[in-house]
Design a protein around this motif. Structure first.
Motif, mmCIF file in Angstrom:
data_model
loop_
_atom_site.group_PDB
_atom_site.id
_atom_site.type_symbol
_atom_site.label_atom_id
_atom_site.label_comp_id
_atom_site.label_asym_id
_atom_site.label_seq_id
_atom_site.Cartn_x
_atom_site.Cartn_y
_atom_site.Cartn_z
ATOM 1 N N LEU A 1 0.829 -1.208 0.000
ATOM 2 C CA LEU A 1 0.000 0.000 0.000
ATOM 3 C C LEU A 1 0.862 1.256 0.000
ATOM 4 O O LEU A 1 0.595 2.212 -0.739
ATOM 5 N N LEU A 2 1.926 1.258 0.802
ATOM 6 C CA LEU A 2 2.812 2.418 0.846
ATOM 7 C C LEU A 2 3.528 2.630 -0.483
ATOM 8 O O LEU A 2 3.660 3.774 -0.956
ATOM 9 N N ARG A 3 4.018 1.564 -1.099
ATOM 10 C CA ARG A 3 4.700 1.685 -2.399
ATOM 11 C C ARG A 3 3.780 2.330 -3.432
ATOM 12 O O ARG A 3 4.172 3.245 -4.160
ATOM 13 N N ILE A 4 2.553 1.842 -3.492
ATOM 14 C CA ILE A 4 1.598 2.355 -4.483
ATOM 15 C C ILE A 4 1.254 3.803 -4.183
ATOM 16 O O ILE A 4 1.257 4.656 -5.085
ATOM 17 N N ALA A 5 0.970 4.115 -2.924
ATOM 18 C CA ALA A 5 0.581 5.478 -2.558
ATOM 19 C C ALA A 5 1.709 6.466 -2.846
ATOM 20 O O ALA A 5 1.470 7.575 -3.349
ATOM 21 N N ARG A 6 2.938 6.092 -2.536
ATOM 22 C CA ARG A 6 4.061 7.001 -2.781
ATOM 23 C C ARG A 6 4.273 7.244 -4.271
ATOM 24 O O ARG A 6 4.578 8.368 -4.683
ATOM 25 N N GLU A 7 4.090 6.200 -5.067
ATOM 26 C CA GLU A 7 4.240 6.378 -6.517
ATOM 27 C C GLU A 7 3.137 7.264 -7.066
ATOM 28 O O GLU A 7 3.388 8.169 -7.881
#
Length: 418
Positions: free
Chosen positions: A288-294
């Motif tokens: 979730l963090l990877r996607i949100a940051r991208e």
């Protein structure tokens, strides 16, 4: 007579095992659903311990309904007009000049579903092109709006407005509202010493505070806005924008390890299940963090100027950039909300369907600004709004304007006319 033949045929079939099904299920859960799921697992697994979400100072305050619970849920929204529709109507009555109205509209755009301002007053003053004192004066007028507590700058301010409206503000109440963390801890003795009063006096003020509504904006029809606590929090740091999990919305999960190796196969299986669940939860949070940051790195303009500055973006682009499956991105962002300095947004809105060169949220943002700035005696029809949107770079059909206006719970031009 034809004889029977025996043949071999090779085929492939993907069957999801229980672990993979659980992993997918975790990925598509928001913070609330995840908490309920983990609590259910802990009830049947003695090796899994789930604790209430911690209060993380400065991240997402408050979770005060737990501390001051009066048996009802102030977050429950009733049906009726939208918050923005109500506020736009009241602004006309509370402002005295066109300049005050312009400042008021900037303040109104910063309202969160709770009814609080989601952006510091100094920042809003710069957006309105006025001094902070002038913005504060307009804000004071807007805080007279019903229900009491709208346009508060934080929880303490929200409760203070309601206390003043109810005529119950006194030195003891002042101390209670200035020290909400102590109130949440139940430190009645410390509050009594600070206020130089008896503990019974503090308890009486707490009973009054429980009657207040910490989220007056939730009384209105939320429309498409998600009024629950966000899953992610975005803040500005020295290196740019920082995206983190909202730890105050997530429960603390731990595996209770036995003193010695469990003897029974069933006990060993439960311990293994608890360990696997914590690993799945870590993978879910990391994905979730990877996607949100991208996503937010590509939509940084919106973090500066609002949803109206969103650029074209598809889920497949994020999936390709991160080496993920499209369905993984779709599941991860479904239902997830992110708190930004400009308000709380749904992640899916950052992937809105494109209309020409504009995104859905950008069009809705521009539409809201046009209606807010219109002459209340001569409001714009949907056709006129479509033409005006085309002039500012959002070419859309009249029926699209009608759809978005209804989605935002904004009345027709005839109903807006005064």
């Amino acid at each position: 007579m034809s004889g029977q033949r025996i043949g071999l045929r090779q085929s492939q079939r993907l069957q999801l095992n229980t672990a993979l099904q659980t992993s997918i299920r975790l990925l598509r859960m928001d913070a609330g659903g995840l908490t309920r799921f983990l609590e259910e697992q802990a009830e049947t697994n003695p090796y899994l311990r789930v604790e209430a979400p911690p209060v993380v100072p400065g991240q997402w305050l408050p979770r005060w309904s737990q501390a001051f619970s009066a048996g009802s849920a102030p977050e429950a929204a009733a049906t009726g007009p939208s918050l923005m529709s109500h506020v736009l109507t009241e602004i006309d009555a509370l402002t005295r000049s066109s300049r005050e109205r312009q400042i008021a509209l900037v303040l109104a755009e910063a309202l969160e579903p709770s009814g609080w301002l989601g952006v510091p007053l100094e920042v809003l003053a710069r957006r309105a092109g006025c001094a902070t004192g002038d913005a504060a004066a307009v804000l004071k007028r807007l805080q007279r709006m019903e229900p009491a507590g709208l346009f508060a700058e934080d929880l303490s301010d929200c409760l203070r407005i309601q206390a003043e409206e109810a005529g119950v503000m006194d030195p003891v109440m002042e101390v209670c509202l200035d020290n909400l963390p102590l109130l949440a801890e139940g430190a009645i003795g410390r509050l009594a010493r600070l206020a130089a009063c008896e503990e019974a006096d503090v308890l009486r003020r707490i009973r009054v505070i429980r009657s207040f509504d910490p989220k007056p904006g939730a009384q209105f029809d939320p429309g498409t806005v998600d009024a629950r606590e966000p899953d992610l929090v975005v803040t500005r740091s020295a290196g740019g924008w920082d995206v983190q999990l909202n730890r105050s919305a997530l429960p603390a999960v731990a595996v209770v390890r036995p003193g010695s190796r469990p003897a029974q196969p069933e006990e060993r299986a439960r311990l293994a299940a608890a360990l696997e669940l914590t690993r799945m939860l870590e993978r879910r949070n990391a994905t979730l963090l990877r996607i949100a940051r991208e996503v937010l790195s590509r939509q940084s303009a919106a973090l500066e100027a609002g949803l109206g500055a969103l650029g074209p973006l598809r889920q497949t682009e994020i999936a390709e950039a991160l080496g993920l499956n499209d369905s993984t991105v779709s599941r991860a962002v479904a239902g997830v909300a992110v708190a930004t300095p400009l308000g709380t947004w749904r992640m899916v809105d950052l992937f809105a369907t494109q209309l020409g060169d504009s995104s859905g949220p950008a069009i809705r943002s521009a539409l809201t600004r046009l209606i807010a700035a219109e002459n209340p005696r001569r409001p714009l029809s949907d056709r006129a709004l479509a033409e005006a949107l085309g002039l500012v770079g959002h070419p859309v059909a009249r029926r699209t304007v009608t759809k978005y206006r209804e989605m935002l719970r904004i009345p027709t031009a005839g109903q807006r006319r005064r």
